[in-house]
Design a protein around this motif. Structure first.
Motif, PDB file in Angstrom:
ATOM      1  N   SER A  44      -2.698  65.186  33.297  1.00  0.00           N
ATOM      2  CA  SER A  44      -1.886  66.084  32.478  1.00  0.00           C
ATOM      3  C   SER A  44      -1.238  65.350  31.309  1.00  0.00           C
ATOM      4  CB  SER A  44      -0.787  66.720  33.331  1.00  0.00           C
ATOM      5  OG  SER A  44      -1.346  67.459  34.388  1.00  0.00           O
ATOM      6  N   VAL A  45      -0.975  66.109  30.263  1.00  0.00           N
ATOM      7  CA  VAL A  45      -0.260  65.614  29.090  1.00  0.00           C
ATOM      8  C   VAL A  45       0.725  66.692  28.676  1.00  0.00           C
ATOM      9  CG1 VAL A  45      -0.444  64.896  26.678  1.00  0.00           C
ATOM     10  CG2 VAL A  45      -2.263  64.316  28.268  1.00  0.00           C
ATOM     11  N   LEU A  46       1.956  66.301  28.414  1.00  0.00           N
ATOM     12  CA  LEU A  46       2.950  67.226  27.880  1.00  0.00           C
ATOM     13  C   LEU A  46       3.130  66.894  26.404  1.00  0.00           C
ATOM     14  CD1 LEU A  46       6.202  68.446  29.399  1.00  0.00           C
ATOM     15  CD2 LEU A  46       6.225  67.535  27.084  1.00  0.00           C
ATOM     16  N   ILE A  47       2.916  67.867  25.553  1.00  0.00           N
ATOM     17  CA  ILE A  47       3.093  67.689  24.114  1.00  0.00           C
ATOM     18  C   ILE A  47       4.367  68.416  23.732  1.00  0.00           C
ATOM     19  CG2 ILE A  47       2.139  68.136  21.831  1.00  0.00           C
ATOM     20  CD1 ILE A  47      -0.649  68.114  23.192  1.00  0.00           C
ATOM     21  N   GLY A  64       3.514  61.777  27.960  1.00  0.00           N
ATOM     22  CA  GLY A  64       4.202  62.602  26.971  1.00  0.00           C
ATOM     23  C   GLY A  64       3.812  62.190  25.568  1.00  0.00           C
ATOM     24  N   GLU A  65       3.590  63.157  24.717  1.00  0.00           N
ATOM     25  CA  GLU A  65       3.226  62.913  23.315  1.00  0.00           C
ATOM     26  C   GLU A  65       4.166  63.716  22.424  1.00  0.00           C
ATOM     27  OE1 GLU A  65       0.950  60.879  22.052  1.00  0.00           O
ATOM     28  OE2 GLU A  65       0.048  60.244  23.948  1.00  0.00           O
ATOM     29  N   LEU A  66       4.669  63.066  21.391  1.00  0.00           N
ATOM     30  CA  LEU A  66       5.565  63.716  20.434  1.00  0.00           C
ATOM     31  C   LEU A  66       4.746  64.333  19.310  1.00  0.00           C
ATOM     32  CD1 LEU A  66       8.523  64.259  19.767  1.00  0.00           C
ATOM     33  CD2 LEU A  66       8.551  62.097  18.511  1.00  0.00           C
ATOM     34  N   PHE A  73      -4.235  71.286  16.672  1.00  0.00           N
ATOM     35  CA  PHE A  73      -5.632  70.935  16.924  1.00  0.00           C
ATOM     36  C   PHE A  73      -5.933  69.533  16.405  1.00  0.00           C
ATOM     37  CE2 PHE A  73     -10.100  70.661  15.726  1.00  0.00           C
ATOM     38  CZ  PHE A  73     -10.709  70.972  16.931  1.00  0.00           C
ATOM     39  N   ASP A  74      -5.530  69.260  15.167  1.00  0.00           N
ATOM     40  CA  ASP A  74      -5.746  67.928  14.585  1.00  0.00           C
ATOM     41  C   ASP A  74      -5.009  66.856  15.382  1.00  0.00           C
ATOM     42  OD1 ASP A  74      -7.345  69.028  12.619  1.00  0.00           O
ATOM     43  OD2 ASP A  74      -5.780  68.973  11.068  1.00  0.00           O
ATOM     44  N   PHE A  75      -3.797  67.161  15.815  1.00  0.00           N
ATOM     45  CA  PHE A  75      -3.007  66.216  16.598  1.00  0.00           C
ATOM     46  C   PHE A  75      -3.709  65.843  17.895  1.00  0.00           C
ATOM     47  CE2 PHE A  75       0.173  65.396  19.912  1.00  0.00           C
ATOM     48  CZ  PHE A  75       0.860  64.353  19.354  1.00  0.00           C
ATOM     49  N   VAL A  76      -4.144  66.851  18.633  1.00  0.00           N
ATOM     50  CA  VAL A  76      -4.816  66.616  19.906  1.00  0.00           C
ATOM     51  C   VAL A  76      -6.139  65.890  19.679  1.00  0.00           C
ATOM     52  CG1 VAL A  76      -5.904  67.749  21.896  1.00  0.00           C
ATOM     53  CG2 VAL A  76      -3.673  68.531  21.078  1.00  0.00           C
ATOM     54  N   SER A  77      -6.878  66.286  18.667  1.00  0.00           N
ATOM     55  CA  SER A  77      -8.160  65.651  18.363  1.00  0.00           C
ATOM     56  C   SER A  77      -7.969  64.166  18.025  1.00  0.00           C
ATOM     57  CB  SER A  77      -8.859  66.351  17.196  1.00  0.00           C
ATOM     58  OG  SER A  77      -9.151  67.674  17.540  1.00  0.00           O
ATOM     59  N   SER A  78      -6.946  63.853  17.264  1.00  0.00           N
ATOM     60  CA  SER A  78      -6.717  62.464  16.856  1.00  0.00           C
ATOM     61  C   SER A  78      -6.278  61.597  18.029  1.00  0.00           C
ATOM     62  CB  SER A  78      -5.679  62.395  15.744  1.00  0.00           C
ATOM     63  OG  SER A  78      -4.363  62.650  16.260  1.00  0.00           O
ATOM     64  N   LYS A  79      -5.635  62.183  19.018  1.00  0.00           N
ATOM     65  CA  LYS A  79      -5.179  61.453  20.199  1.00  0.00           C
ATOM     66  C   LYS A  79      -6.269  61.352  21.254  1.00  0.00           C
ATOM     67  CE  LYS A  79      -0.792  60.939  19.146  1.00  0.00           C
ATOM     68  NZ  LYS A  79      -0.131  59.670  19.077  1.00  0.00           N
ATOM     69  N   LYS A  80      -7.308  62.156  21.124  1.00  0.00           N
ATOM     70  CA  LYS A  80      -8.388  62.219  22.119  1.00  0.00           C
ATOM     71  C   LYS A  80      -7.820  62.471  23.524  1.00  0.00           C
ATOM     72  CE  LYS A  80     -11.555  59.246  19.522  1.00  0.00           C
ATOM     73  NZ  LYS A  80     -11.524  59.839  18.337  1.00  0.00           N
ATOM     74  N   LEU A  81      -6.983  63.484  23.606  1.00  0.00           N
ATOM     75  CA  LEU A  81      -6.330  63.821  24.876  1.00  0.00           C
ATOM     76  C   LEU A  81      -7.253  64.610  25.777  1.00  0.00           C
ATOM     77  CD1 LEU A  81      -2.879  64.875  23.434  1.00  0.00           C
ATOM     78  CD2 LEU A  81      -3.496  62.696  24.424  1.00  0.00           C
TER      79      LEU A  81
END
Length: 81
Positions: A44-47, A64-66, A73-81
């Motif tokens: 799991s990841v909490l954004i 956790g991601e800030l 979409f771009d944020f999640v894609s760049s983090k490869k979550l």
């Protein structure tokens, strides 16, 4: 099914004035969700949009991601979550 914590140290309604384990950065609300829906913490990841969101996630044993508030979409894609 949503979760919220009405308690706050400066609440205008007396019965909600004070600290509570569900209030971030405490992990209470997340712990309730994990138990209720059998969430796998390791997968799991909490954004969140506040540092207290990330602190609560980490306290509950979840990544956790800030989030900057731009494009999710771009944020999640760049983090490869």
């Amino acid at each position: 099914d949503e979760r919220l914590c009405p308690f706050h140290e400066k609440a205008t309604v007396e019965k909600y004035r004070g600290d509570h384990y569900w209030r971030k950065p405490s992990p209470g609300m997340i712990e309730d969700i994990v138990a209720r829906w059998n969430v796998d913490r390791k997968r799991s990841v909490l954004i969140g949009d506040k540092p207290s969101d990330v602190e609560a996630a980490v306290a509950a044993g979840i990544q956790g991601e800030l989030f900057s508030g731009e494009n999710l979409f771009d944020f999640v894609s760049s983090k490869k979550l």
